[in-house]
Each structure stands twice: as C-alpha cells, then as structure tokens.
Design an enzyme around this catalytic site. Structure first.
Site, short mmCIF file in Angstrom:
data_model
loop_
_atom_site.label_atom_id
_atom_site.label_comp_id
_atom_site.label_asym_id
_atom_site.label_seq_id
_atom_site.Cartn_x
_atom_site.Cartn_y
_atom_site.Cartn_z
N SER A 240 2.32 -34.28 -27.81
CA SER A 240 2.51 -34.65 -26.40
C SER A 240 2.86 -36.12 -26.24
O SER A 240 3.77 -36.48 -25.47
CB SER A 240 1.26 -34.31 -25.59
OG SER A 240 0.10 -34.88 -26.17
N HIS A 270 -1.54 -27.41 -30.52
CA HIS A 270 -1.88 -28.69 -29.87
C HIS A 270 -2.89 -28.41 -28.76
O HIS A 270 -4.00 -27.98 -29.03
CB HIS A 270 -0.60 -29.35 -29.36
CG HIS A 270 -0.77 -30.79 -28.94
ND1 HIS A 270 -1.87 -31.54 -29.26
CD2 HIS A 270 0.05 -31.62 -28.23
CE1 HIS A 270 -1.72 -32.76 -28.78
NE2 HIS A 270 -0.57 -32.84 -28.13
N HIS A 318 -8.83 -31.23 -38.97
CA HIS A 318 -7.96 -32.09 -38.16
C HIS A 318 -6.89 -32.67 -39.07
O HIS A 318 -7.13 -32.92 -40.26
CB HIS A 318 -8.76 -33.21 -37.49
CG HIS A 318 -8.00 -33.97 -36.45
ND1 HIS A 318 -7.19 -35.03 -36.76
CD2 HIS A 318 -7.91 -33.80 -35.10
CE1 HIS A 318 -6.64 -35.50 -35.66
NE2 HIS A 318 -7.05 -34.77 -34.64
N ARG A 327 -14.90 -37.44 -30.38
CA ARG A 327 -14.78 -36.80 -29.07
C ARG A 327 -15.69 -35.57 -29.01
O ARG A 327 -16.25 -35.24 -27.96
CB ARG A 327 -13.32 -36.42 -28.81
CG ARG A 327 -12.37 -37.61 -28.76
CD ARG A 327 -10.93 -37.17 -28.67
NE ARG A 327 -10.55 -36.37 -29.84
CZ ARG A 327 -9.39 -35.72 -29.97
NH1 ARG A 327 -8.49 -35.76 -29.00
NH2 ARG A 327 -9.14 -35.03 -31.06
N ASP A 375 -11.82 -29.70 -29.94
CA ASP A 375 -11.69 -28.36 -29.36
C ASP A 375 -12.90 -27.48 -29.63
O ASP A 375 -13.12 -26.49 -28.94
CB ASP A 375 -10.43 -27.67 -29.89
CG ASP A 375 -9.17 -28.42 -29.51
OD1 ASP A 375 -9.08 -28.86 -28.35
OD2 ASP A 375 -8.29 -28.58 -30.36
#
Length: 441
Positions: A240, A270, A318, A327, A375
C-alpha cells in the site's frame, strides 16, 4: 497554519542533504541484487527512502525514530484517555517533532474544518451495488474526491513550480486523512446499518468521532485511536505504501495515488490478512475448544493437527520481523487491561495460541519467523466490540494507513523525488548471468 510553516522549514532544511547525497555520493554502492531478489518481488533491495518510519527485524516499527511504546508515551493524550489523538500523531509523522498541547489543539481545530465530505462522494458510493466490497467503496470514495484536488489544480494552472508543489500535496493529503474516517463510517452504516447515518460530532477528536459515527461505545474510542496509529505506516516497501509512492511519483495527485494504494491493501497477502486470521481463529475455536478452556496441551495438539494437515497458522510470520510484532504486543496489552475483554473466550484462545504457537512452529522447523504479526490480534478486538462484519476490517486498516502514506508523499514532493522507473531484465539474461557466475559490469 503553524503545522504547515513548521513542515516548510523542515523540508527546506532537508533538501540540501538529499541534493548533496545525489551530487557527491550518487555512485556509492549500498547493496547488490541477486537473481532470487529479482524474481522474488525485489525483497530486501534497499532502493526506497523514507524518514517517516523504519522497520527493524528485531525491534519492529519505529515512527520518526521512536518505538511504539515511546510514541504512545511521548505524544499528548486525548482528554480522559491513555492514548494520543490521531491528530497529534499526524503532526508527529509530518514533522518528526512531538507537538505541544497547543499545537495539537490547532491541528484538531483544522481537522474539524477539513473533515467535511462533499455530498457527491456519498452519492458516488451509494451508486455502487450494495453488495460491493467495502474496500471498493472506500477506493471509489477517495477517487471521487479527486475532482477538487488542489495539487491537480496547481499543476494544470500553468504556474507549476516543483519547489512549492509539496504545499498543494500537503493540502490534499491533510484533506484526505481528515475525511477518510468519515467516509469509512458512512460505508459501514450504508452496508451494515441500513444506511442509518450518524452525524459528525464536532466536539470529538478523530478516533472518538469515528467511534460515535458507527454507533460504538466510549471504550471503542481508544480502540480507534490505537488502531489507526498502529496501522499508519510500516516503512515504504509494503504494497500500500509503495503503490501510493509509485503512483504519486508520476505526479498523480494524492487521491489517485491513495486510491491505488487501497487497491493493493485489499489483497489477501496484505491488508485482507486480518480478516482471514479471524476467520481461522473462530473455526479453530469451534473445532477444538468450543465448550472447554483452551489449555496449552489442547492448543498444542490442535496446532500440530493443523500443521500435519499441510495448513499454516495464519497471523504468524512476517516478511521482515524476526520477533513478536510490537503492534501485536500493543493490542494484547490493551486487551489485558480492559475488563471483560481479557476474559473473552476468543481473546483467551488467541492468548493461548500466542503462548504455544512459537514453540510448535520452531519444532516444526519450516517457519523462518514463528512469532505473531499484527493480524494475529487485531480482529479479536473488533469482534469483541461487536464489529463483526470482518470484510470491513481492511477499511479500518486503510483509514490508519492513509496517515503514513500521505505524510510520505508530502515529503516526496518536498524533496523532489524522481518518478520511479526500475530497469527490467529478461529470463535469458538471468540464465546467461547465472551460467557466468554473475553479470559482467
């Protein structure tokens, strides 16, 4: 206007550094490219520049040099909250400076003026089939804003000046980050609440206003603030951010550029991944621990069953990180300190998977990184607060990611970065260089 003046000073101070690097050190070699990088998506090739954020394999993301805990600690907090406002974070991303409360108040006031969305944007979204994916609606909504782009108007005026072009990107970028939460809330209510729209709350900061516009509780205001900040940027190489930079490098305005970036974010490799992880977790719960406590022994066996069946454990691993994604940790800490949420059965399962999966994956031996990414946690929080329309989760990601993408392209224009144009090679060329042991310069 104080934010813009501060940013102008910083851009003018930074320009000589970029100019000197190109003129005096332009031929200094900083990396080499291998065939597997060429074929494998340019992975780890150091050929992008951003000072907005950096992703370290061991410690995770740094925003303007600060870790996530340092960022949350340093920035002024929303009234009655432990979390900063999105507006204070926007100031920080643009300038690299921690704003004072007075500076935050100025940004909040300007944000409220800019967040008014033209009616034609809502009309364009409503014209789509109601069963369109919410990311299609968001991309169309952002693209509809292009009609009034200040940067496009400046370019077409015949007075285009590359030294001041950033000021018009800044105007569009600021409008976009202020309006995208309002557009996202409109899409949520249009698709899932029978088009019963709730008005902007003129007294609220960005996170609180978004929560109220989708009919959420007071607690969710901090969820929105945290979520938008955590998902704002992840250096320039992700799809992105890179797509936004690439499209804008052709001097396409911020609306064209970010609409394209959102289209990349919508991919399952993504931004769509958070939806897929939650789907897997709920099915995992249903199959293995619907009516029992998710113990370590039970989850260990279930994970081995999953791996032995040739499946993966989504949310783990990742492309860059080699430790637990900070995160993930920030969201886990939010869950642990929130009454009700820390005892939620789905969170307790996610927490037990976190305690168990890394060891299982290391023993399995096929995962380069056995640690959870963002996620693995984010969908559970949304689910707990009743936002269970998981095809909307990527829209939430898109609202946050706008902050980093818009800060980046403002600086791209400020420093006059060139159009992006990498050189391609053919398969026969690669085969020839492979036989010769490398390309002969």
């Amino acid at each position: 206007m104080a934010l813009k003046e501060t940013l102008k000073q910083k851009i003018e101070e930074h320009r000589p550094r970029t100019t000197r690097l190109v003129k005096e050190f332009g031929k200094v070699i900083i990396d080499q490219v291998t065939i597997d990088q060429c074929i494998g998506g340019a992975r780890d090739i150091r050929c992008l520049v951003t000072d907005i954020s950096y992703l370290d394999p061991q410690e995770g993301i740094r925003f303007r040099g600060k870790t996530i805990p340092e960022t949350f600690e340093a920035l002024p907090k929303a009234a009655g909250s432990d979390y900063p406002t999105v507006e204070s974070f926007w100031y920080f991303l643009l300038t690299g400076e921690v704003p004072t409360q007075a500076q935050v108040d100025e940004v909040v006031a300007e944000w409220k003026v800019r967040q008014e969305v033209p009616q034609y944007v809502f009309d364009a979204i409503r014209a789509l089939p109601r069963d369109s994916h919410p990311m299609v609606m968001l991309s169309v909504g952002i693209l509809a804003l292009q009609k009034d782009s200040k940067f496009a108007g400046f370019y077409n005026s015949g007075k285009f000046n590359k030294m001041t072009a950033w000021e018009y990107v800044y105007e569009d970028a600021y409008d976009l980050v202020a309006r995208i939460p309002v557009i996202a809330a409109f899409i949520y209510n249009l698709k899932y609440k029978g088009d019963k729209q709730l008005p902007i709350d003129p007294s609220a900061d960005c996170g609180a206003n978004f929560a109220r516009m989708i009919g959420q509780c007071k607690e969710y205001e901090d969820v929105a603030r945290m979520y938008f900040i955590l998902h704002s940027d992840h250096e320039s190489g992700n799809v992105s951010a890179h797509t936004t930079h690439l499209v804008h490098s052709a001097l396409s305005d911020p609306y064209y550029a970010y609409s394209a970036g959102l289209n990349g974010l919508a991919g399952p490799l993504h931004g769509l991944a958070n939806q897929e992880v939650l789907d897997w977790t709920i099915k995992f719960q249903e199959k293995y621990c619907k009516d029992v406590e998710p113990t370590k022994e039970l989850v260990t066996k279930a994970l081995w069953d999953t791996l032995n069946a040739g499946q993966v454990v989504p949310g783990y691993g990742h492309a860059v990180l080699r430790k637990t994604d900070p995160r993930y940790t920030s969201q886990r800490e939010f869950c642990l300190k929130t009454p009700g949420l820390k005892d939620d059965p789905l969170f307790k399962l996610v927490a037990m998977i976190f305690e168990t999966a890394p060891g299982v994956l290391m023993e399995h031996g096929k995962a380069k990184n056995p640690w959870p990414n963002v996620d693995a946690q984010s969908g559970v929080i949304q689910w707990y607060y009743g936002l269970r329309e998981w095809d909307f989760y990527t829209v939430l990601f898109g609202v946050g990611r706008a902050l980093g993408c818009m800060a980046n392209i403002t600086w791209d224009r400020g420093l006059g970065y060139a159009i992006e144009r990498p050189k391609s090679v053919t398969t026969p060329m690669l085969e020839k260089w492979a036989e010769e042991g490398g390309r002969k310069f």
